[in-house]
Design a protein around this motif. Sequence first.
Motif, PDB file in Angstrom:
ATOM      1  N   THR A  33     -32.075  55.396  47.156  1.00  0.00           N
ATOM      2  CA  THR A  33     -32.497  55.160  48.931  1.00  0.00           C
ATOM      3  C   THR A  33     -33.512  56.771  48.745  1.00  0.00           C
ATOM      4  O   THR A  33     -32.636  57.904  48.658  1.00  0.00           O
ATOM      5  CB  THR A  33     -31.515  54.581  49.451  1.00  0.00           C
ATOM      6  OG1 THR A  33     -31.070  53.794  49.312  1.00  0.00           O
ATOM      7  CG2 THR A  33     -32.198  54.701  50.625  1.00  0.00           C
ATOM      8  N   VAL A  34     -35.010  56.882  49.124  1.00  0.00           N
ATOM      9  CA  VAL A  34     -35.788  57.624  49.448  1.00  0.00           C
ATOM     10  C   VAL A  34     -36.093  57.267  50.553  1.00  0.00           C
ATOM     11  O   VAL A  34     -36.188  56.049  51.419  1.00  0.00           O
ATOM     12  CB  VAL A  34     -36.283  57.766  47.986  1.00  0.00           C
ATOM     13  CG1 VAL A  34     -37.575  58.996  48.560  1.00  0.00           C
ATOM     14  CG2 VAL A  34     -35.924  58.064  46.846  1.00  0.00           C
ATOM     15  N   VAL A  35     -36.072  58.656  51.937  1.00  0.00           N
ATOM     16  CA  VAL A  35     -36.689  58.697  52.164  1.00  0.00           C
ATOM     17  C   VAL A  35     -37.752  59.900  52.531  1.00  0.00           C
ATOM     18  O   VAL A  35     -37.481  60.985  52.019  1.00  0.00           O
ATOM     19  CB  VAL A  35     -35.599  58.589  54.232  1.00  0.00           C
ATOM     20  CG1 VAL A  35     -34.782  60.158  53.985  1.00  0.00           C
ATOM     21  CG2 VAL A  35     -36.208  58.729  54.925  1.00  0.00           C
ATOM     22  N   TYR A  36     -38.875  59.613  53.006  1.00  0.00           N
ATOM     23  CA  TYR A  36     -40.041  59.963  52.984  1.00  0.00           C
ATOM     24  C   TYR A  36     -40.521  61.052  54.018  1.00  0.00           C
ATOM     25  O   TYR A  36     -40.856  60.027  55.300  1.00  0.00           O
ATOM     26  CB  TYR A  36     -41.573  59.974  52.604  1.00  0.00           C
ATOM     27  CG  TYR A  36     -41.185  59.323  51.089  1.00  0.00           C
ATOM     28  CD1 TYR A  36     -41.292  60.463  50.035  1.00  0.00           C
ATOM     29  CD2 TYR A  36     -40.568  58.410  50.116  1.00  0.00           C
ATOM     30  CE1 TYR A  36     -41.020  60.126  48.540  1.00  0.00           C
ATOM     31  CE2 TYR A  36     -41.118  57.964  49.431  1.00  0.00           C
ATOM     32  CZ  TYR A  36     -41.366  58.744  47.802  1.00  0.00           C
ATOM     33  OH  TYR A  36     -40.515  58.362  46.972  1.00  0.00           O
ATOM     34  N   LEU A  37     -41.025  61.999  54.635  1.00  0.00           N
ATOM     35  CA  LEU A  37     -41.796  62.981  55.538  1.00  0.00           C
ATOM     36  C   LEU A  37     -42.874  63.009  55.112  1.00  0.00           C
ATOM     37  O   LEU A  37     -44.136  63.994  54.342  1.00  0.00           O
ATOM     38  CB  LEU A  37     -41.500  64.095  56.059  1.00  0.00           C
ATOM     39  CG  LEU A  37     -42.109  64.237  56.701  1.00  0.00           C
ATOM     40  CD1 LEU A  37     -41.779  64.065  58.019  1.00  0.00           C
ATOM     41  CD2 LEU A  37     -41.034  66.481  57.663  1.00  0.00           C
ATOM     42  N   GLY A  38     -43.867  61.713  55.390  1.00  0.00           N
ATOM     43  CA  GLY A  38     -45.119  61.469  55.539  1.00  0.00           C
ATOM     44  C   GLY A  38     -45.548  59.504  54.030  1.00  0.00           C
ATOM     45  O   GLY A  38     -44.238  58.937  54.666  1.00  0.00           O
TER      46      GLY A  38
END
Length: 140
Positions: A33-38
């Motif tokens: 799982t990946v969460v991006y700021l942008g």
Amino acid sequence: MSSIRKFRALSLVAAPVIALGFSGEAAAYDGNTVVYLGTSTSSAARMIHVDNGDTFRVYDDRSDGHGVRGWLEVNAPDPGGSGSQWVHQHTSYNGGGLDSYSYFYKDVQSPFPYRMKVCTVDGPDDTTPVACSAWKTFYE
């Protein structure tokens, strides 16, 4: 039977077995799982849960003078028996600069939902992030 025929016969039997082995290996990493700021192509920071080993990595993706911090929470049953609540599990600060990452291990267990977010911060003690991603919820 000649050695060429034996080789061909073994090749026909081995190919599906090898393919199944590779497909099983790929499936083990499908849970990341990946969460991006942008966005994924233009992020200031990202946090990745690597499902194989339950490692969490907090990356600094931009040379902007800010460090980054990632948060992990679990939605656990409320001890009072009235539903559930989000409970802090771990925070990781990365002040190493562009393309660096900090990491930690946390055994993620079913059936509880987890969530994570990543923010830019001004130092390890900053309690007021500059900018944050949305929370991203995931399950084991």
